[in-house]
Design a protein around this motif. Structure first.
Motif, short mmCIF file in Angstrom:
data_model
loop_
_atom_site.label_atom_id
_atom_site.label_comp_id
_atom_site.label_asym_id
_atom_site.label_seq_id
_atom_site.Cartn_x
_atom_site.Cartn_y
_atom_site.Cartn_z
N LEU A 54 0.83 -1.21 0.00
CA LEU A 54 0.00 0.00 0.00
C LEU A 54 0.86 1.25 0.00
CD1 LEU A 54 -2.77 1.40 0.28
CD2 LEU A 54 -2.52 1.17 2.76
N ALA A 55 1.91 1.27 0.84
CA ALA A 55 2.78 2.44 0.92
C ALA A 55 3.49 2.68 -0.41
CB ALA A 55 3.80 2.26 2.04
N PHE A 99 -6.38 0.27 2.00
CA PHE A 99 -5.84 -0.78 2.86
C PHE A 99 -6.84 -1.93 3.01
CE2 PHE A 99 -5.49 -2.55 7.20
CZ PHE A 99 -4.24 -3.16 7.08
N ALA A 208 -0.79 5.18 5.06
CA ALA A 208 0.01 4.02 4.68
C ALA A 208 1.39 4.06 5.34
CB ALA A 208 0.16 3.95 3.16
#
Length: 319
Positions: A54-55, A99, A208
């Motif tokens: 996600l990041a 997320f 994130a």
């Protein structure tokens, strides 16, 4: 000549029919690009932990959209933007939604996660009714019913446990995403679609980053379990730049024209796009999912209620 999303999302002077046609075209394009993220995630989740994925996804998306926004509208426009409000919408809406959607795909599969997200029109309709922007019309109601029936058909082959947790995560994701889409257009009226996309995606990136840092501090898995090769980088570019940056830009342009309820009916076609893309990754064709996707896809046609929204009492057709 290629038309930008800002150009397509013409202002009040555009005819209602042109507004609706452009809005539907933008929504369809948004869903095609958004759908590309599901098969990309199937590849990446084999070695990437969800929080790090996600990041990385949002780093790419935020960098790309900030650059585009700055080039198009200038540094002063970026600095004067209502960042605090936009970041909060991004953190609470788009970031948490992204997320939960990754978690839903981990628990189910790409097509199932996309199908569960077909609840978006129902959620969008409820949001607009609560805001006093829409009455519940017969065609809209029929389209919503088709969405529910199609989703039941498509997910009938899943076990209760698999569907339960995955469905809960996907339902939470699409609820937050639909709310954030409406809030971004309503609360950030002076920003262009590029600006709205940029500030909200940056909000998602903040969430994130916190989740990834927290996972690392607590000793959880947060780094890829295998070296990142060229194929994974290609999938990551699709996952970040195409499925988030470009999709978000197109999507918010569509919501500005159609409203979140009607634009959300295009999520019913996402499972078709995902199934076709998954075929290229060697997945088999699942008829229950295909039939369910066909049923919910009818909602796009049925639900295009020709009566105007309450906010535009004398305007023409929405289709």
């Amino acid at each position: 000549m290629t038309m930008s999303p800002e150009r397509l999302s013409a202002g009040p002077s555009a005819s209602p029919r042109a507004q609706a046609l452009g809005g539907n075209a933008l929504a369809a394009a948004a869903m095609i690009t958004w759908s590309a993220g599901f098969p990309a995630a199937e590849v990446l989740l084999q070695t990437w932990p969800p929080v790090m994925l996600l990041a990385a996804r949002l780093v790419l998306a935020a960098s790309g959209i900030l650059l585009l926004w700055t080039v198009r509208e200038g540094v002063q426009t970026v600095l004067r933007a209502p960042w605090r409000k936009g970041l909060m919408i991004g953190i609470c809406g788009f970031g948490l939604s992204a997320f939960l959607l990754i978690q839903a795909q981990v628990l189910t599969n790409a097509v199932t996660a996309a199908l569960i997200c077909s609840a978006a029109p129902v959620i969008g309709g409820v949001i607009e009714m609560l805001q006093g922007q829409r009455r519940l019309g017969v065609r809209f109601a029929l389209g919503a019913v088709a969405t529910v029936i199609g989703g039941v058909i498509a997910t009938s082959s899943l076990s209760g446990a698999e569907l339960g947790l995955g469905a809960a995560a996907a339902a939470g994701a699409i609820t937050l995403y639909t709310w954030a889409s409406s809030a971004a257009v309503r609360e950030l009226p002076d920003l262009s679609p590029s600006g709205r996309s940029a500030v909200t995606i940056c909000g998602g990136l903040i969430l994130a980053s916190v989740l990834t840092a927290g996972t690392a501090v607590l000793g959880g898995e947060w780094l890829p379990s295998a070296p990142v090769d060229g194929y994974q980088l290609q999938m990551l570019l699709i996952f970040g730049l195409v499925s988030v940056m470009l999709s978000q830009l197109l999507w918010l342009s569509s919501v500005e024209r159609l409203g979140v309820a009607l634009a959300s009916f295009h999520t019913n076609l996402a499972p078709f796009y995902v199934m076709i893309l998954m075929l290229f990754l060697g997945e088999s064709w699942e008829w229950p999912q295909a039939i369910g996707a066909a049923v919910v896809g009818l909602g796009v046609i049925v639900a295009q209620d020709k009566r105007p929204k309450l906010a535009e009492p004398v305007s023409g057709s929405q289709v």
